[in-house]
Design a protein around this motif. Sequence first.
Motif, PDB file in Angstrom:
ATOM      1  N   GLY A  62       0.765  -1.256   0.000  1.00  0.00           N
ATOM      2  CA  GLY A  62       0.000   0.000   0.000  1.00  0.00           C
ATOM      3  C   GLY A  62       0.790   1.297   0.000  1.00  0.00           C
ATOM      4  N   LEU A  63       1.308   1.708   1.161  1.00  0.00           N
ATOM      5  CA  LEU A  63       1.988   3.004   1.232  1.00  0.00           C
ATOM      6  C   LEU A  63       3.324   2.953   0.493  1.00  0.00           C
ATOM      7  N   ALA A  64       3.996   1.808   0.542  1.00  0.00           N
ATOM      8  CA  ALA A  64       5.282   1.666  -0.168  1.00  0.00           C
ATOM      9  C   ALA A  64       5.059   1.856  -1.666  1.00  0.00           C
ATOM     10  N   LEU A  65       3.982   1.298  -2.174  1.00  0.00           N
ATOM     11  CA  LEU A  65       3.679   1.420  -3.607  1.00  0.00           C
ATOM     12  C   LEU A  65       3.351   2.870  -3.962  1.00  0.00           C
ATOM     13  N   ALA A  66       2.644   3.556  -3.046  1.00  0.00           N
ATOM     14  CA  ALA A  66       2.291   4.955  -3.302  1.00  0.00           C
ATOM     15  C   ALA A  66       3.549   5.833  -3.350  1.00  0.00           C
TER      16      ALA A  66
END
Length: 344
Positions: free
Chosen positions: A77-81
């Motif tokens: 999630g946040l890593a991908l963003a």
Amino acid sequence: ALREALDELDMSDHMLASGYRGLLAKRLAELTPGDLQYTTFGSAGAEAIDFALKLARGYTGKPGVVSAVKGYHGHTGLALAATDEFGAKFGHSMPGFRRVPFGDYEALEAAVTDDVAAVIMETIPATAGFTMPPDDWYPRVRQLCDQRGVILILDEVQAGLGRTGRLWAYEEWGICPDIMVCGKGMSAAIYPVSTATYRQQMQSFFDDNAFAHISSTGGSELGCVTALAMLDQITEPGFLEHVQAMGQRFEDGIAALKEKHPGVLKGLNRRGLLMGVVMSRDECGMLMARALAQRGVIAVYAHYNPNILQLMPPLVIQPDEVDEVLDALDGALAEVGESIGARA
Ligand SMILES: Cc1ncc(COP(=O)(O)O)c(C=O)c1O
């Protein structure tokens, strides 16, 4: 270490205290500069990045995250963003995330507005081909984050743990992040474990948010035992000097190959055994990866800059093995030069 541990341990229960998790957290606190004191564990690098971003947002109470164009932090999630391009395929614009060119201080300064919780960077961007920042980049980034109360997260998943010939890649620039994330090598390539190590003051966030992060398999005792054995090995006297010497041997050999194959080989991005072989054209990356695989060497090209081949040998590589890889590079460069019509 893992084989012995299997006779006695299992993954352990994540809801119970664990002596091995404590030992690994203590060891990381000892081995890191500044007041990086506490560690939260995960199973994969991206999970530890997600945690680091949550902690920065929770601790500062702000939503903004600034990351690098051509940065890569994982596929959750946040890593991908925070990751360039890959994220776009899944609805990139998670609120609060923005990107600046790596090394462009003016762009960073403009992006770090009042609502920003964290600046997150790979210390040396791997998926961009190990491009190096200007010398004053990290000291200025550190200063900017201090001045504006922003958490600096450094992703050491590829660059950390001795890979650059220093224990932590950021030591090169004499700075210390607020949160340091490790993965990949932390597992010693044997048992998955990842870590986010953060400053003492940030621990206060957990006083009111004890369940801020939960991971059933993160920080399994088997992973901690493995990581501790790996840390023992890379902190042995002479280990980092070995990494530096083998890196230099590659650099000397690659300089000679550059003379021999000037149509293909253009340069080398390198710190220790973290190496990006820069070539003349984008198609060279894929062609070299194939030509090297046929010669028994596995190396992939950098996704964002496919003219750069990532060369990341094991840190325990020996001089005769370096020479074997250089021989394979020589043959592969000749073959690729031939196929793109760039004969020496
Ligand atoms: C720099 C960097 N950060 C984070 C990650 C994510 O790690 P994982 O694949 O273990 O989730 C990777 C993986 O390639 C990486 O290269």
